[in-house]
Design an enzyme around this catalytic site. Structure first.
Site, PDB file in Angstrom:
ATOM      1  N   ARG A 278     -15.445   1.839  -2.631  1.00  0.00           N
ATOM      2  CA  ARG A 278     -15.247   0.570  -1.937  1.00  0.00           C
ATOM      3  C   ARG A 278     -15.488   0.773  -0.450  1.00  0.00           C
ATOM      4  O   ARG A 278     -14.967   1.732   0.130  1.00  0.00           O
ATOM      5  CB  ARG A 278     -13.830   0.044  -2.175  1.00  0.00           C
ATOM      6  CG  ARG A 278     -13.617  -1.309  -1.519  1.00  0.00           C
ATOM      7  CD  ARG A 278     -12.306  -1.915  -1.899  1.00  0.00           C
ATOM      8  NE  ARG A 278     -11.190  -1.216  -1.277  1.00  0.00           N
ATOM      9  CZ  ARG A 278      -9.924  -1.517  -1.500  1.00  0.00           C
ATOM     10  NH1 ARG A 278      -9.617  -2.475  -2.357  1.00  0.00           N
ATOM     11  NH2 ARG A 278      -8.944  -0.878  -0.916  1.00  0.00           N
TER      12      ARG A 278
ATOM     13  N   CYS B 271      -8.890  -3.808 -11.010  1.00  0.00           N
ATOM     14  CA  CYS B 271      -8.517  -2.547 -10.362  1.00  0.00           C
ATOM     15  C   CYS B 271      -7.236  -2.698  -9.538  1.00  0.00           C
ATOM     16  O   CYS B 271      -6.817  -1.766  -8.872  1.00  0.00           O
ATOM     17  CB  CYS B 271      -9.650  -2.016  -9.487  1.00  0.00           C
ATOM     18  SG  CYS B 271     -10.034  -3.085  -8.094  1.00  0.00           S
TER      19      CYS B 271
ATOM     20  N   HIS C 244       0.823  -1.217   0.000  1.00  0.00           N
ATOM     21  CA  HIS C 244       0.000   0.000   0.000  1.00  0.00           C
ATOM     22  C   HIS C 244       0.849   1.256   0.000  1.00  0.00           C
ATOM     23  O   HIS C 244       0.446   2.296  -0.497  1.00  0.00           O
ATOM     24  CB  HIS C 244      -1.003  -0.040   1.151  1.00  0.00           C
ATOM     25  CG  HIS C 244      -2.136  -0.981   0.876  1.00  0.00           C
ATOM     26  ND1 HIS C 244      -2.210  -2.236   1.398  1.00  0.00           N
ATOM     27  CD2 HIS C 244      -3.201  -0.849   0.047  1.00  0.00           C
ATOM     28  CE1 HIS C 244      -3.291  -2.839   0.926  1.00  0.00           C
ATOM     29  NE2 HIS C 244      -3.915  -2.017   0.108  1.00  0.00           N
TER      30      HIS C 244
ATOM     31  N   ARG D 169     -10.615   4.019  -2.583  1.00  0.00           N
ATOM     32  CA  ARG D 169     -10.243   3.269  -1.371  1.00  0.00           C
ATOM     33  C   ARG D 169     -10.661   4.097  -0.149  1.00  0.00           C
ATOM     34  O   ARG D 169      -9.867   4.857   0.391  1.00  0.00           O
ATOM     35  CB  ARG D 169      -8.733   3.023  -1.344  1.00  0.00           C
ATOM     36  CG  ARG D 169      -8.231   2.006  -2.368  1.00  0.00           C
ATOM     37  CD  ARG D 169      -6.737   1.791  -2.189  1.00  0.00           C
ATOM     38  NE  ARG D 169      -6.248   0.617  -2.886  1.00  0.00           N
ATOM     39  CZ  ARG D 169      -5.700   0.621  -4.102  1.00  0.00           C
ATOM     40  NH1 ARG D 169      -5.588   1.751  -4.762  1.00  0.00           N
ATOM     41  NH2 ARG D 169      -5.252  -0.491  -4.642  1.00  0.00           N
TER      42      ARG D 169
ATOM     43  N   ASN E  92      -3.876  -7.356  -6.662  1.00  0.00           N
ATOM     44  CA  ASN E  92      -2.822  -7.251  -5.634  1.00  0.00           C
ATOM     45  C   ASN E  92      -3.024  -8.323  -4.571  1.00  0.00           C
ATOM     46  O   ASN E  92      -2.091  -9.039  -4.195  1.00  0.00           O
ATOM     47  CB  ASN E  92      -2.858  -5.878  -4.951  1.00  0.00           C
ATOM     48  CG  ASN E  92      -2.822  -4.753  -5.947  1.00  0.00           C
ATOM     49  OD1 ASN E  92      -2.347  -4.939  -7.061  1.00  0.00           O
ATOM     50  ND2 ASN E  92      -3.323  -3.591  -5.575  1.00  0.00           N
ATOM     51  N   ASP E  93      -4.247  -8.416  -4.084  1.00  0.00           N
ATOM     52  CA  ASP E  93      -4.519  -9.430  -3.076  1.00  0.00           C
ATOM     53  C   ASP E  93      -4.726 -10.806  -3.700  1.00  0.00           C
ATOM     54  O   ASP E  93      -4.373 -11.813  -3.096  1.00  0.00           O
ATOM     55  CB  ASP E  93      -5.753  -9.039  -2.248  1.00  0.00           C
ATOM     56  CG  ASP E  93      -5.377  -8.046  -1.160  1.00  0.00           C
ATOM     57  OD1 ASP E  93      -4.382  -8.285  -0.469  1.00  0.00           O
ATOM     58  OD2 ASP E  93      -6.065  -7.025  -1.019  1.00  0.00           O
TER      59      ASP E  93
ATOM     60  N   GLU F  79     -10.697 -11.019  -4.985  1.00  0.00           N
ATOM     61  CA  GLU F  79      -9.301 -10.966  -4.546  1.00  0.00           C
ATOM     62  C   GLU F  79      -8.938 -12.138  -3.643  1.00  0.00           C
ATOM     63  O   GLU F  79      -7.833 -12.224  -3.134  1.00  0.00           O
ATOM     64  CB  GLU F  79      -8.973  -9.620  -3.878  1.00  0.00           C
ATOM     65  CG  GLU F  79      -9.966  -9.134  -2.874  1.00  0.00           C
ATOM     66  CD  GLU F  79      -9.727  -7.690  -2.436  1.00  0.00           C
ATOM     67  OE1 GLU F  79      -8.691  -7.093  -2.742  1.00  0.00           O
ATOM     68  OE2 GLU F  79     -10.618  -7.146  -1.741  1.00  0.00           O
TER      69      GLU F  79
END
Ligand code: PEP
Ligand code: MG
Length: 616
Positions: free
Chosen positions: A385, A554, A242, A349, A506-507, A483
């Protein structure tokens, strides 16, 4: 990405063995070697450190080296006339922190452990003691230390005294001293994030400043946000941590996973941050400096050239229309999204609104933030989100630390366990829908019962607002982040019951490959091209299409221009990324032929080995 964690030392133009015993070239890759003949090099040491390129571009500036705690303090001499004000500043901060501890102790929930109350009282008492409340004032008066410096210097002394005590209970109070000091420092830093730059800034005129740190948590990045640093360099971190994501959102170059930059660079050193190659150069020679100034100029010219694509629709050579949206962390980034030609916000976010504060943002504050983005985007969709807190994004006040936060009560799990907090956010989002198209995105979903519970909470929030006569959009789309591998594999019921899906690569990569995305030691294993990851993405896109649902990516893969053709070949037609990356990706799309890519990708998707995206 380049070789990680290697260092080289160039002394007077000769290559020397580095502290890590690695031999590196005399000058960084591609640096102009011919100029050396014209300019004899002075006998200064230039150090070259190699890490992971986390945010693009080049910066040249002076190092501001942050200590072990990311919230490091500045050290500067206070002028005679300012001594009284500085003493007052410290006394005020100590009072605020002390009252806060006392208030917290008095207002603990009934089920809170009793020891916490005792501990908070100890903290309040420590701050009332002359050794912390008075002695630092003497340092300010006699030695002209600034408040932060005086407090940490005195705190160190007191902490050492406690640590040397025989009594175990008293020895443990050293940690408490540290904790109360950190709290006072936080109160002090609230006055001006620029204090972080401290004396360096004053003495180095207007030269850009580069933050050098062991690690910077996303919460600390938020604090650094207002201070306008030109670049970041850290020992730790992964390219999709992050911290890296926040650096990209700030639009400044960053290199992470450098290993030892904090110990090898000193405050005030001149640094080059090469966010393209993942290299940091400490005290570069004039020749290298010139080379990098040229690169900076060329990079700026390329960006200006790309800007001309802003209003060009993203259509491939075979006529496929691709949607390009922006990821944001703060409402004011909507302007950059529009400037880059984003067709909407694909990921807001929202958790960044919740960080670095002791209280949580209420419904009205959240509503204002969401509505500001919706209004700024003027009719373009805004995907908000819901709170994705946990793992490396912790709330300031979180008392418990999960055994493994990435697998713990994160994101939707956190919200469903706190219905009031969730309802407050949902009401704020729904209210913002009165100003334009809003979509709700649920993070870290793994189970259908989480979807059902969330839909229920959204319906209840809507009902309570409507009962009070609040005007809302008649329909707000709800989607889920893909994710967790489980949902990417068994995606059908999610596609059926939700309006859209957004793949958080990413996750998804982190959980598929069991790699901590923020851990530099395993960064080389964090592989977006692993066949398992690609098949999960492909499955989500294909099933989404079957159910007529929009599917976007995303995660950071969407903004990695070297992967654009691969994603198009997987059938992706919706991308969301940081504004900074949008036009590069658009240029790639304009030159792509989707049908040809789909055939090529289908042919290699079932191979055991990772695909080479440059072969597409
Ligand atoms: C992701 O996981 O890909 C994502 C977009 O969410 P975040 O990076 O905020 O976890
Ligand atoms: Mg995620």
């Amino acid at each position: 990405m380049t070789t990680r964690q290697s260092a080289s030392l160039v002394l007077g133009g000769e290559t020397e063995q580095s502290s890590r015993g690695l031999l590196r070239p005399k000058v960084p890759p591609d640096a102009d070697d011919t100029a050396g003949a014209r300019d004899p090099e002075p006998l200064t040491a230039m150090l070259s450190l190699h890490g992971l390129a986390a945010s693009r571009g080049y910066a040249i500036g002076r190092a501001v080296v942050l200590g072990a705690a990311a919230l490091e303090v500045s050290h500067y001499r206070v002028a005679d006339d300012d001594i009284d004000a500085e003493c007052q500043r410290l006394t005020h901060a100590i009072t605020v922190a002390r009252e806060e501890f006392a208030r917290l102790a008095d207002n603990l929930p009934a089920d809170a452990p009793r020891e916490i109350q005792g501990l908070l009282h100890v903290h309040a008492m420590l701050l009332a003691d002359p050794m912390l409340a008075q002695e630092p004032l003497t340092l300010i008066r006699e030695r002209h230390y600034n408040a932060e410096w005086a407090l940490t210097a005195q705190g160190q002394l007191v902490g050492e005294q406690f640590a040397a005590m025989e009594d175990e209970y008293l020895r443990e109070r050293a940690t408490d001293v540290q904790q109360v000091i950190e709290r006072v420092l936080q109160v002090l830093s609230g006055r001006s994030p620029l204090m972080l730059a401290g004396a360096g800034q004053a003495s180095l005129d207007s030269e850009p400043l580069v933050v050098v740190a062991h690690d910077i948590s996303p919460a600390d990045m938020v604090k650094l946000r207002g201070a306008r640093f030109a670049a970041f360099a850290t020992d730790l971190g992964g390219a999709t941590s992050h911290t890296a994501i926040v650096a990209r959102s700030l639009g400044v170059p960053a290199v992470v996973a450098l290993g030892h930059v904090r110990t090898l660079a000193r405050d005030g050193d001149q640094l080059i941050i090469d966010g393209e190659a993942g290299v940091v150069l400490v005290n570069p020679s004039p020749k290298v400096l010139r080379d990098y100034r040229d690169r900076q100029t060329a990079y700026a010219a390329e960006r200006a050239d790309l800007a001309r694509l802003k209003d060009t629709p993203a259509i491939t050579l075979d006529g496929i229309r691709v949607g390009l949206q922006a990821n944001i962390e703060w409402p004011d980034e909507a302007a950059a999204a529009l400037a880059a030609g984003a067709e909407g916000i694909g990921l807001f976010r929202s958790e960044f609104l919740f960080m670095n504060r002791r209280d949580l943002p209420g419904e009205e504050e959240q509503y204002q933030a969401y509505a500001a983005v919706v209004k700024a985007m003027a009719g373009r969709p805004v995907t908000i989100r819901t709170l994705d807190i946990g793992a490396d994004k912790a709330l300031d006040d979180e008392a418990t630390v999960a055994t493994n936060p990435a697998l713990g009560e994160r994101a939707i799990r956190y919200c469903l366990a706190r219905p009031e907090l969730f309802a407050t956010q949902l009401r704020a989002i729904l209210r913002a829908s009165a100003h334009g198209p809003v979509r709700i995105l649920l993070p870290m979903v793994a189970h259908m019962h989480e979807v059902r519970a969330s839909l229920h909470a959204i319906a209840a929030a809507r009902e309570s607002l409507e009962q009070n006569g609040v005007v809302l959009a008649p329909h707000v789309e709800v989607g889920a982040m893909v994710e967790i591998p489980a949902i990417a594999i068994a995606i059908e019921p999610f596609a059926e019951s939700l309006d859209f899906l957004s793949i958080g690569t990413n996750d998804l990569i982190q959980y598929t490959l069991a790699i901590d995305r923020a851990d530099p030691d395993v960064a080389s294993l964090y592989d977006p091209l692993h066949p398992a990851v690609l098949r999960l993405i492909a499955n989500t896109i294909n099933v989404g299409a079957r159910y007529g649902r929009s599917v976007s990516v995303c995660g950071e893969m969407a903004g990695d221009v070297s992967l654009t053709r691969l994603l198009l070949g997987l059938g992706l037609t919706q991308f969301s990324m940081h504004s900074q990356q949008l036009l590069d990706v658009k240029r790639e799309i304009l030159e792509a032929h989707t049908n040809a890519l789909r055939t090529k990708v289908a042919a290699v998707l079932n191979r055991a080995e990772p695909i080479d995206p440059s072969s597409l």
